[in-house]
Design an enzyme around this catalytic site. Structure first.
Site, PDB file in Angstrom:
ATOM      1  N   PRO A  29       0.831  -1.212   0.000  1.00  0.00           N
ATOM      2  CA  PRO A  29       0.000   0.000   0.000  1.00  0.00           C
ATOM      3  C   PRO A  29       0.865   1.262   0.000  1.00  0.00           C
ATOM      4  O   PRO A  29       1.745   1.425   0.843  1.00  0.00           O
ATOM      5  CB  PRO A  29      -0.791  -0.110   1.303  1.00  0.00           C
ATOM      6  CG  PRO A  29      -0.750  -1.541   1.677  1.00  0.00           C
ATOM      7  CD  PRO A  29       0.555  -2.065   1.147  1.00  0.00           C
ATOM      8  N   GLU A  30       0.626   2.117  -0.967  1.00  0.00           N
ATOM      9  CA  GLU A  30       1.312   3.396  -1.009  1.00  0.00           C
ATOM     10  C   GLU A  30       0.271   4.487  -0.799  1.00  0.00           C
ATOM     11  O   GLU A  30      -0.904   4.205  -0.539  1.00  0.00           O
ATOM     12  CB  GLU A  30       2.041   3.562  -2.353  1.00  0.00           C
ATOM     13  CG  GLU A  30       3.227   2.592  -2.496  1.00  0.00           C
ATOM     14  CD  GLU A  30       4.433   3.228  -3.175  1.00  0.00           C
ATOM     15  OE1 GLU A  30       4.679   4.433  -2.960  1.00  0.00           O
ATOM     16  OE2 GLU A  30       5.129   2.528  -3.916  1.00  0.00           O
ATOM     17  N   LYS A  86       1.437   7.751   4.745  1.00  0.00           N
ATOM     18  CA  LYS A  86       0.825   6.432   4.600  1.00  0.00           C
ATOM     19  C   LYS A  86      -0.028   6.061   5.812  1.00  0.00           C
ATOM     20  O   LYS A  86      -0.409   4.915   5.977  1.00  0.00           O
ATOM     21  CB  LYS A  86       1.914   5.375   4.395  1.00  0.00           C
ATOM     22  CG  LYS A  86       2.744   5.597   3.126  1.00  0.00           C
ATOM     23  CD  LYS A  86       3.730   4.462   2.946  1.00  0.00           C
ATOM     24  CE  LYS A  86       4.980   4.934   2.241  1.00  0.00           C
ATOM     25  NZ  LYS A  86       6.000   3.881   2.162  1.00  0.00           N
ATOM     26  N   ARG A 137       0.291 -10.015   6.576  1.00  0.00           N
ATOM     27  CA  ARG A 137       1.605 -10.135   7.213  1.00  0.00           C
ATOM     28  C   ARG A 137       1.718  -9.449   8.566  1.00  0.00           C
ATOM     29  O   ARG A 137       2.692  -9.666   9.281  1.00  0.00           O
ATOM     30  CB  ARG A 137       2.692  -9.623   6.254  1.00  0.00           C
ATOM     31  CG  ARG A 137       2.834 -10.527   5.042  1.00  0.00           C
ATOM     32  CD  ARG A 137       3.980 -10.109   4.163  1.00  0.00           C
ATOM     33  NE  ARG A 137       5.263 -10.282   4.812  1.00  0.00           N
ATOM     34  CZ  ARG A 137       6.415  -9.855   4.298  1.00  0.00           C
ATOM     35  NH1 ARG A 137       6.421  -9.228   3.135  1.00  0.00           N
ATOM     36  NH2 ARG A 137       7.535 -10.040   4.948  1.00  0.00           N
ATOM     37  N   ARG A 275      17.126   0.275  -1.855  1.00  0.00           N
ATOM     38  CA  ARG A 275      15.837   0.007  -2.494  1.00  0.00           C
ATOM     39  C   ARG A 275      16.021  -0.255  -3.979  1.00  0.00           C
ATOM     40  O   ARG A 275      16.762   0.465  -4.667  1.00  0.00           O
ATOM     41  CB  ARG A 275      14.895   1.213  -2.322  1.00  0.00           C
ATOM     42  CG  ARG A 275      14.835   1.783  -0.917  1.00  0.00           C
ATOM     43  CD  ARG A 275      14.153   0.851   0.051  1.00  0.00           C
ATOM     44  NE  ARG A 275      12.742   0.677  -0.272  1.00  0.00           N
ATOM     45  CZ  ARG A 275      11.777   1.488   0.127  1.00  0.00           C
ATOM     46  NH1 ARG A 275      12.056   2.555   0.864  1.00  0.00           N
ATOM     47  NH2 ARG A 275      10.526   1.264  -0.193  1.00  0.00           N
TER      48      ARG A 275
END
Ligand SMILES: [Zn+2]
Length: 288
Positions: A29-30, A86, A137, A275
């Site tokens: 999710p962004e 977020k 998760r 990243r």
């Protein structure tokens, strides 16, 4: 499904992507996803009273017990929710529920008679339907802020929201950081809301190399970066996710032979600030 992309970026677990079907390229999710969760809550739950809170898995609760959460929220009405970076700030006429969706979080309204999912962790039972927090998760989850001061304290470590930040403040935060611009953009303490995919997409749109140092960007580059950031965020919020059609980089992440949608040059890939990063070596020239 073991693809080239997963070998290249093994930290991305294929199971998450497959099971959630939320988009192969956009498993985490962004900002646009969190904005969708905010909109779900506003549309279906705002003004409605919480009848009770069913905590199905307390593993997603932080700093509060299941019983206390239920006691604190039952009888309160949802008010207009907000998003910061977020984080979802789910206000009631009492406390505020702070939600971070981690890697696999989701918030959706369902009719009460719709079977619950095995990854539903917390269910807010309303007078009409249920608001369900689902998370496979359980990397992040829910906190409770009793009042506005507690909300402020919980958000204190975050930079300004990427969609709300003003141009002058954005210029200042770039000028004040000596790291690679990509690393600065995804650092939530500097600017809240951008994840790995959004940062690559925005830098590609702005034609800026991800390793260019933030404080060395020219005024024109900062101007361009701000405009493209807003454009990408708005288009992503409208689409409910980062668009992956023609003219976008995100849909090409798992294609080892991908070429720049703008100029046709094969895309470059490397880790920047730890990243996985992709960019066009022609449109986004390396810093000298
Ligand atoms: Zn290009």
């Amino acid at each position: 499904m073991l693809t080239w992309f997963h070998r290249w970026w093994p930290a991305n677990p294929p199971a998450v992507v497959d099971r959630w079907g939320s988009g192969y390229h956009n498993p985490v999710p962004e900002l646009p996803d969190v904005d969708r969760f905010r909109a779900n809550l506003a549309e279906r739950a705002e003004g409605r009273t919480i009848q009770r809170v069913d905590v199905l898995d307390a593993g997603v609760l932080h700093g509060i017990a299941a019983r206390t959460l239920d006691d604190a929220l039952t009888g309160h009405r949802w008010r207009s929710p907000e998003r910061h970076g977020k984080w979802l700030l789910a206000h009631t006429d009492g406390p505020t529920v702070l939600v971070h969706f981690g890697m696999t979080g989701d918030l959706r309204w369902s009719p009460a008679d719709e079977p619950r999912d095995r990854f539903d962790r917390v269910v807010f039972v309303l007078d009409d339907g249920e608001l369900r927090y689902r998370d496979m998760r359980k990397l992040q989850g829910l906190q409770l802020a009793p009042d506005a001061g507690a909300v402020e304290k919980a958000m204190a470590g975050l930079g300004p929201d990427a969609l709300a930040v003003r141009r002058g403040d954005f210029d200042e935060l770039l000028a004040g950081h000596r790291g690679a611009v990509k690393a600065v953009l995804v650092d939530q303490s500097i600017l809240a809301g951008l994840g790995n995919l959004l940062a690559d997409e925005i830098l590609w749109h702005a034609k800026i190399h991800p390793q260019q140092l933030a404080h060395q960007l020219s005024p024109e580059q900062r101007h361009q970066l701000y405009d493209e950031m807003r454009g990408v965020l708005r288009a992503s919020i409208r689409a409910g996710r980062i668009p992956d059609g023609p003219g976008w980089l995100t849909g090409l992440r798992d294609d080892p032979d991908a070429r720049c949608p703008r100029c046709g040059t094969p895309l470059s890939r490397r880790r920047v600030g730890g990243r996985a990063t992709i960019w066009c070596p022609d449109c986004q020239r390396a810093p000298r």
